[in-house]
Design a protein around this motif. Sequence first.
Motif, PDB file in Angstrom:
ATOM      1  N   GLU A  50       0.859  -1.197   0.000  1.00  0.00           N
ATOM      2  CA  GLU A  50       0.000   0.000   0.000  1.00  0.00           C
ATOM      3  C   GLU A  50       0.890   1.239   0.000  1.00  0.00           C
ATOM      4  N   ALA A  51       0.379   2.305  -0.605  1.00  0.00           N
ATOM      5  CA  ALA A  51       1.092   3.584  -0.535  1.00  0.00           C
ATOM      6  C   ALA A  51       0.810   4.222   0.826  1.00  0.00           C
ATOM      7  N   SER A  52       1.792   4.925   1.342  1.00  0.00           N
ATOM      8  CA  SER A  52       1.565   5.703   2.576  1.00  0.00           C
ATOM      9  C   SER A  52       0.717   6.926   2.216  1.00  0.00           C
ATOM     10  N   ARG A  53       0.421   7.733   3.191  1.00  0.00           N
ATOM     11  CA  ARG A  53      -0.335   8.970   2.918  1.00  0.00           C
ATOM     12  C   ARG A  53       0.667  10.075   2.591  1.00  0.00           C
ATOM     13  N   ALA A  54       1.098  10.090   1.335  1.00  0.00           N
ATOM     14  CA  ALA A  54       2.093  11.074   0.892  1.00  0.00           C
ATOM     15  C   ALA A  54       1.398  12.225   0.182  1.00  0.00           C
ATOM     16  N   VAL A  55       1.978  13.410   0.318  1.00  0.00           N
ATOM     17  CA  VAL A  55       1.471  14.602  -0.383  1.00  0.00           C
ATOM     18  C   VAL A  55       2.656  15.299  -1.032  1.00  0.00           C
ATOM     19  N   PHE A  56       2.552  15.531  -2.328  1.00  0.00           N
ATOM     20  CA  PHE A  56       3.573  16.303  -3.046  1.00  0.00           C
ATOM     21  C   PHE A  56       2.904  17.545  -3.609  1.00  0.00           C
ATOM     22  N   VAL A  57       3.375  18.707  -3.165  1.00  0.00           N
ATOM     23  CA  VAL A  57       2.891  19.958  -3.771  1.00  0.00           C
ATOM     24  C   VAL A  57       3.872  20.303  -4.887  1.00  0.00           C
ATOM     25  N   ILE A  58       3.341  20.352  -6.100  1.00  0.00           N
ATOM     26  CA  ILE A  58       4.148  20.602  -7.303  1.00  0.00           C
ATOM     27  C   ILE A  58       3.691  21.947  -7.875  1.00  0.00           C
ATOM     28  N   ASP A  59       4.644  22.827  -8.151  1.00  0.00           N
ATOM     29  CA  ASP A  59       4.223  24.168  -8.600  1.00  0.00           C
ATOM     30  C   ASP A  59       3.984  24.225 -10.111  1.00  0.00           C
ATOM     31  N   ASP A  60       3.643  25.397 -10.587  1.00  0.00           N
ATOM     32  CA  ASP A  60       3.269  25.559 -11.998  1.00  0.00           C
ATOM     33  C   ASP A  60       4.471  25.419 -12.946  1.00  0.00           C
ATOM     34  N   GLN A  61       5.678  25.349 -12.371  1.00  0.00           N
ATOM     35  CA  GLN A  61       6.881  25.066 -13.173  1.00  0.00           C
ATOM     36  C   GLN A  61       7.270  23.584 -13.049  1.00  0.00           C
ATOM     37  N   GLN A  62       6.445  22.800 -12.394  1.00  0.00           N
ATOM     38  CA  GLN A  62       6.636  21.359 -12.194  1.00  0.00           C
ATOM     39  C   GLN A  62       7.826  21.050 -11.274  1.00  0.00           C
ATOM     40  N   VAL A  63       8.010  21.925 -10.306  1.00  0.00           N
ATOM     41  CA  VAL A  63       9.042  21.725  -9.279  1.00  0.00           C
ATOM     42  C   VAL A  63       8.347  21.294  -7.989  1.00  0.00           C
ATOM     43  N   VAL A  64       8.945  20.317  -7.292  1.00  0.00           N
ATOM     44  CA  VAL A  64       8.391  19.864  -6.009  1.00  0.00           C
ATOM     45  C   VAL A  64       8.638  20.952  -4.969  1.00  0.00           C
ATOM     46  N   ARG A  65       7.580  21.448  -4.350  1.00  0.00           N
ATOM     47  CA  ARG A  65       7.713  22.563  -3.402  1.00  0.00           C
ATOM     48  C   ARG A  65       7.480  22.148  -1.957  1.00  0.00           C
ATOM     49  N   ALA A  66       6.778  21.040  -1.738  1.00  0.00           N
ATOM     50  CA  ALA A  66       6.580  20.560  -0.364  1.00  0.00           C
ATOM     51  C   ALA A  66       6.250  19.082  -0.419  1.00  0.00           C
ATOM     52  N   ILE A  67       6.678  18.387   0.623  1.00  0.00           N
ATOM     53  CA  ILE A  67       6.409  16.940   0.727  1.00  0.00           C
ATOM     54  C   ILE A  67       5.926  16.676   2.153  1.00  0.00           C
ATOM     55  N   ILE A  68       4.822  15.949   2.262  1.00  0.00           N
ATOM     56  CA  ILE A  68       4.302  15.579   3.590  1.00  0.00           C
ATOM     57  C   ILE A  68       4.063  14.070   3.579  1.00  0.00           C
ATOM     58  N   TYR A  69       4.446  13.396   4.642  1.00  0.00           N
ATOM     59  CA  TYR A  69       4.110  11.975   4.788  1.00  0.00           C
ATOM     60  C   TYR A  69       3.347  11.780   6.091  1.00  0.00           C
ATOM     61  N   TYR A  70       2.265  11.039   6.004  1.00  0.00           N
ATOM     62  CA  TYR A  70       1.522  10.633   7.199  1.00  0.00           C
ATOM     63  C   TYR A  70       1.444   9.114   7.222  1.00  0.00           C
ATOM     64  N   PRO A  71       1.356   8.540   8.411  1.00  0.00           N
ATOM     65  CA  PRO A  71       1.227   7.073   8.497  1.00  0.00           C
ATOM     66  C   PRO A  71      -0.170   6.609   8.087  1.00  0.00           C
ATOM     67  N   LEU A  72      -0.283   5.310   7.882  1.00  0.00           N
ATOM     68  CA  LEU A  72      -1.561   4.733   7.447  1.00  0.00           C
ATOM     69  C   LEU A  72      -2.694   5.071   8.405  1.00  0.00           C
ATOM     70  N   SER A  73      -2.364   5.171   9.680  1.00  0.00           N
ATOM     71  CA  SER A  73      -3.419   5.276  10.699  1.00  0.00           C
ATOM     72  C   SER A  73      -3.972   6.686  10.895  1.00  0.00           C
ATOM     73  N   THR A  74      -3.337   7.698  10.275  1.00  0.00           N
ATOM     74  CA  THR A  74      -3.717   9.095  10.585  1.00  0.00           C
ATOM     75  C   THR A  74      -4.183   9.832   9.333  1.00  0.00           C
ATOM     76  N   GLY A  75      -5.420  10.283   9.366  1.00  0.00           N
ATOM     77  CA  GLY A  75      -5.942  11.070   8.244  1.00  0.00           C
ATOM     78  C   GLY A  75      -5.340  12.467   8.238  1.00  0.00           C
ATOM     79  N   ARG A  76      -5.170  13.018   7.036  1.00  0.00           N
ATOM     80  CA  ARG A  76      -4.513  14.321   6.895  1.00  0.00           C
ATOM     81  C   ARG A  76      -5.466  15.488   7.180  1.00  0.00           C
ATOM     82  N   ASN A  77      -4.866  16.659   7.451  1.00  0.00           N
ATOM     83  CA  ASN A  77      -5.635  17.861   7.758  1.00  0.00           C
ATOM     84  C   ASN A  77      -5.813  18.696   6.482  1.00  0.00           C
TER      85      ASN A  77
END
Length: 220
Positions: A130-157
């Motif tokens: 399974e994939a973890s709860r990952a979040v990649f914020v990618i900007d309009d130039q297609q550059v990664v600007r932020a990365i967040i990881y949460y465990p399986l057990s915790t829903g994101r805010n």
Amino acid sequence: MENIQQTEEVGQALPSIGSPAPKFEAVTTHGTKSLDDYKGKWVILFSHPADFTPVCTTEFIGFQEIYPQLREMNTELLGLSIDSVHSHIAWVRNIEEKFGTKIEFPVIADLSMDVAGKYGMIMPEESSTEASRAVFVIDDQQVVRAIIYYPLSTGRNMDEMVRLVRALQTTDEHHVATPADWQEGDKVIVPPVATQEEADKRMKDESMDCVDFYFCKKDL
Ligand code: BEZ
């Protein structure tokens, strides 16, 4: 370690903040989508562990609730899990039927784990299927600007997703930084000075609210 080994085999580093977002082409609930389709837009690419699971269901409803706000910020949502497109279709239909929320953003069916592998979304010590709860914020130039990881057990805010994109876009537009718990309309942090002369000048600048030369805020 599986995903890291796979990544090393193909010689591609996992994305980090400031690096180009890895290219992909993937089957989604809205047809085939590639990263290139999002050029000129910001994207929140997020993974969830599995369809038809309760925490993920609450997250999908939450992501859908913030989607109109994100779109006003030129930001698209793109979900992903290691499930088939038919599973995704059945799940989003079920969410609409049982919870009254129509999921309007596309969801990648990453059965081959191609995209999850490129983005380092699998945490093998937690789950290798399974994939973890990952979040990649990618900007309009297609550059990664932020990365967040949460465990399986915790829903994101969801408020934090909006706040993060707003903070990044504000930083870009005004060349400032944003303090802890910053919200739109709050004062922003002025970038640090480089010389003593600038420090002296800054302390006399009435347009800023300075506690000391290194800690100045201002209104936008
Ligand atoms: C859930 O979404 O409820 C969930 C998924 C995987 C592991 C634990 C919880």
